[in-house]
Structures are given as structure tokens and as C-alpha cells.
Design a protein around this motif. Structure first.
Motif, PDB file in Angstrom:
ATOM      1  N   THR A  37       0.844  -1.185   0.000  1.00  0.00           N
ATOM      2  CA  THR A  37       0.000   0.000   0.000  1.00  0.00           C
ATOM      3  C   THR A  37       0.883   1.239   0.000  1.00  0.00           C
ATOM      4  O   THR A  37       2.112   1.158   0.058  1.00  0.00           O
TER       5      THR A  37
ATOM      6  N   THR B 299      -1.125   8.372   1.355  1.00  0.00           N
ATOM      7  CA  THR B 299      -1.351   9.525   0.470  1.00  0.00           C
ATOM      8  C   THR B 299      -0.699  10.805   0.984  1.00  0.00           C
ATOM      9  O   THR B 299      -0.225  11.625   0.200  1.00  0.00           O
TER      10      THR B 299
ATOM     11  N   LYS C 196      -8.404   3.363   5.323  1.00  0.00           N
ATOM     12  CA  LYS C 196      -8.700   4.281   4.218  1.00  0.00           C
ATOM     13  C   LYS C 196      -8.884   5.702   4.738  1.00  0.00           C
ATOM     14  O   LYS C 196      -8.373   6.667   4.152  1.00  0.00           O
TER      15      LYS C 196
ATOM     16  N   VAL D 185      -3.973   3.806   1.073  1.00  0.00           N
ATOM     17  CA  VAL D 185      -4.605   3.315  -0.151  1.00  0.00           C
ATOM     18  C   VAL D 185      -4.832   1.815  -0.001  1.00  0.00           C
ATOM     19  O   VAL D 185      -3.882   1.035   0.114  1.00  0.00           O
ATOM     20  N   VAL D 186      -6.087   1.419   0.039  1.00  0.00           N
ATOM     21  CA  VAL D 186      -6.446   0.015   0.244  1.00  0.00           C
ATOM     22  C   VAL D 186      -6.997  -0.545  -1.057  1.00  0.00           C
ATOM     23  O   VAL D 186      -8.115  -0.250  -1.455  1.00  0.00           O
ATOM     24  N   ASP D 187      -6.180  -1.342  -1.732  1.00  0.00           N
ATOM     25  CA  ASP D 187      -6.577  -1.946  -3.003  1.00  0.00           C
ATOM     26  C   ASP D 187      -6.695  -3.454  -2.799  1.00  0.00           C
ATOM     27  O   ASP D 187      -5.905  -4.228  -3.305  1.00  0.00           O
ATOM     28  N   ASP D 188      -7.692  -3.851  -2.019  1.00  0.00           N
ATOM     29  CA  ASP D 188      -7.845  -5.257  -1.653  1.00  0.00           C
ATOM     30  C   ASP D 188      -8.728  -6.021  -2.632  1.00  0.00           C
ATOM     31  O   ASP D 188      -8.815  -7.234  -2.570  1.00  0.00           O
ATOM     32  N   GLY D 189      -9.427  -5.321  -3.473  1.00  0.00           N
ATOM     33  CA  GLY D 189     -10.242  -5.981  -4.486  1.00  0.00           C
ATOM     34  C   GLY D 189     -11.637  -6.348  -4.045  1.00  0.00           C
ATOM     35  O   GLY D 189     -12.603  -5.923  -4.654  1.00  0.00           O
TER      36      GLY D 189
END
Length: 338
Positions: free
Chosen positions: A237, A240, A265, A270-274
Motif C-alpha cells: 500500500t 497519500t 482508508k 490506499v487500500v486496493d484489496d479488491g
């Protein structure tokens, strides 16, 4: 010829006297108290145990090693020790050679093959480095002459003798790490007793010669500590605003996941866990490198730290597992093509 025999005899005597000179008074005193305790609590024969423990030896090398563990290194120096082409290729080969046992472990314990292979790779390079210390020497040295963790290692020494009695294992013949870990998966004696399984069905739990038992035992260990087959391990991650707002990231020490992804968040992570729900508990981890690395660790990441209580260890296992999986799958595709 007599001169040669005399010389070797003198050399052996010198080695023995040197070891005895290094041995602190606490070592023999600890041995005596330990023997009495094992006789009283576990019914060992005193004469036999006195003879056995009389053959254990204090090891200054063990004390020196435990004072400079790999996990004391920063991440950017720790990672290259394990993320090597040899371990990656070795992991893919281990997977190919033990595909049946690894797939069965996935079904029984929910742990994917690449994770099991990576743990064995990090621990012993798939059996290439099982350790050079006699386990009884390591555990007695630390149990009697390392006050910082003496209680823990005395319990492990007791577990070693109980394991030896239960499994008919020669306690004097075992070699392992400076901390008394044994076999391909480097189980300490209490873990061996609690989590090792007879995965090949031959009536024995063998963590040296039976790859099936090794694989099943690692899978069982992780499953017993809470592995979740439907959840990922971790993901990288970024922050920002340069630093998370109101959240102190974990460093080398493991922290049980307690922060929701929604809260991460809100803190600028930035949480791009899907697909994970916002209520999923996680830990924000910062790894020391020339440019700080931020990762989100989930429950399975924490489970890996139960094997070795270090975020660096768990991250090395996870990253190695991904490389092993990529290499293994690339090899399968080449086979299918041909």
C-alpha cells in the motif's frame, strides 16, 4: 604411530578442557535441578537421565548466535537472504516433487502449496540446512545459562526428552538450530509434540525423512493457529499524505490485526484489496528500507508470525511464496505447451 595417537589424545583433552573452562557454574547447577524436576514430574529414571544429561555440553556458540538473530537486520538486508533465485527455483521443484502431498494439505488444512513450500524454503532451504548444533546442547545451554529466556528453553528441553521417550528418538543424536528447532520445518520440541502429524500414514511422525509428514505438519500448524483459506495474506500500500493519520504502523514486531480496512482508508492508506469488506481487520506495517515500504497485513499474515514472531519473517515467507507460485505456474504452462 604412538606419537600420532598421543597427539590426538592431547588434542581431545585440550578441546574438553577448553569447553569446561567456558562452562559457567549455572550450567551444571541447572542440569542437576532439571534432572530432579523431570524425575519428579514425568517419572524419568534418575540414573538414566543423569547419564544422558551428563553428555550434554554448554555451547558458547549458541549464546553468541541467539544474541545476533537474522531478524535484527533491517528489511532491506533481511530480504536478500531468502528471496534468492536458488530458493525460488528450489521451491518450485519442491512443489513439483511433492504435488500430491501439497494438494492434499490444501484440502485438509486450507493452506496453499506455495505458503508451505516457502516456509520450508526459508527455514532450511528445503532440507539443505538442518542446523549444526546438537539440540540437547542448544536447549540446555539456553535453559540453564541464558537468564533472559531460561524458563522458555527449560520447557523446550523437557519437551525434547518427552518427545524422545514418546517417539523413540535419540535425544543425543538430533541436530538443529541454535534455538533447538529441528527437521525440515524447524519445529521446536513443544511444536513437534503438539502439531506434527503422520501425513504419510506409516505410524510415525518424521520431520526429517518424510516430506509428506513435513508438509502436513506445516499445514496443521498454520491451520491450528487460525489460517483462513478464503482470505489473502497481505498487500502493498501507500500513504497519500506521507504518513498515516492517527495510526502507528507496526515495525518488526507482529501486531494482531485490529484496525478495519475502512479506518485505514480514512487515515490516508490506499487500500486496493479488491473484494474484502471494509470491516476486515488488518495491521499497517512499515518495513525499513531506503524508501519505507508500507504493507497491509491480514489475519493470515499474523498466522505466519506465529511460526516465527517477526514481521520480517512473515514478509519473506509471503514474498517467496509468490515467486515460487509464479515459477511453478510458468513451468506448468511450458509443459502444457509442449
Amino acid at each position: 604411530m604412538r606419537l600420532i595417537h598421543w597427539w590426538y589424545g592431547m588434542l581431545a583433552t585440550l578441546v574438553f578442557l577448553t569447553a569446561a573452562a567456558q562452562e559457567p557454574a549455572s550450567y551444571r547447577a541447572g542440569t542437576e535441578g532439571f534432572v530432579s524436576e523431570m524425575v519428579r514430574r514425568h517419572g524419568f529414571d534418575q540414573g538414566e537421565l543423569v547419564t544422558l544429561m551428563g553428555q550434554a555440553r554448554y555451547s558458547q556458540a549458541v549464546i553468541d548466535a541467539i544474541r545476533r538473530p537474522f531478524e535484527a537486520k533491517p528489511w532491506y538486508k533481511y530480504r536478500p537472504l531468502f528471496l534468492t533465485d536458488r530458493r525460488i527455483q528450489g521451491g518450485a521443484a519442491f512443489w513439483r516433487e511433492n504435488r500430491g502431498s501439497l494438494e492434499r494439505a490444501r484440502v485438509v488444512y486450507g493452506v496453499p502449496p506455495q505458503i508451505i513450500a516457502a516456509i520450508i524454503g526459508v527455514e532450511t532451504n528445503y532440507g539443505g540446512n538442518l542446523g549444526r548444533h546438537r539440540v540437547i546442547d542448544a536447549l540446555s545451554t539456553l535453559g540453564f545459562s541464558y537468564p533472559k529466556r531460561a524458563d522458555f528453553f527449560r520447557k523446550e528441553l523437557a519437551a525434547l526428552l518427552l518427545l524422545s521417550r514418546e517417539e523413540s528418538i535419540d535425544a543425543l543424536g538430533l541436530r538443529g538450530s541454535y534455538a533447538g528447532a529441528m527437521g525440515l520445518p524447524q519445529f521446536i520440541p513443544s511444536s513437534y509434540r503438539a502439531y506434527a502429524v503422520d501425513f504419510d500414514g506409516d505410524g510415525r511422525r518424521d520431520l526429517w525423512e518424510s516430506k509428506a509428514d513435513v508438509i502436513g505438519s506445516v499445514g496443521n500448524y498454520l491451520e491450528q493457529h487460525g489460517w483462513m483459506s478464503t482470505e489473502p495474506v497481505a498487500f502493498p500500500t501507500r500513504v497519500t499524505d506521507g504518513a498515516p493519520r492517527g495510526i502507528a504502523p507496526a515495525g518488526k514486531r507482529p501486531v494482531k490485526p485490529s484496525i478495519s480496512l475502512d479506518r485505514l482508508k480514512a487515515a490516508g492508506i490506499v487500500v486496493d484489496d479488491g473484494h474484502l469488506p471494509g470491516s476486515t481487520r488488518a495491521t499497517l506495517i512499515r518495513l525499513h528500507a531506503p524508501e519505507p515500504e508500507y504493507w497491509v497485513g491480514l489475519k493470515n499474515f499474523y498466522v505466519i508470525t506465529r511460526y516465527n514472531h517477526s514481521n520480517l519473517y512473515a514478509m519473506a515467507v509471503y514474498q517467496l511464496s509468490r515467486e515460487i507460485q509464479a515459477t511453478y505456474e510458468a513451468g506448468r504452462k511450458r509443459q502444457d505447451f509442449h
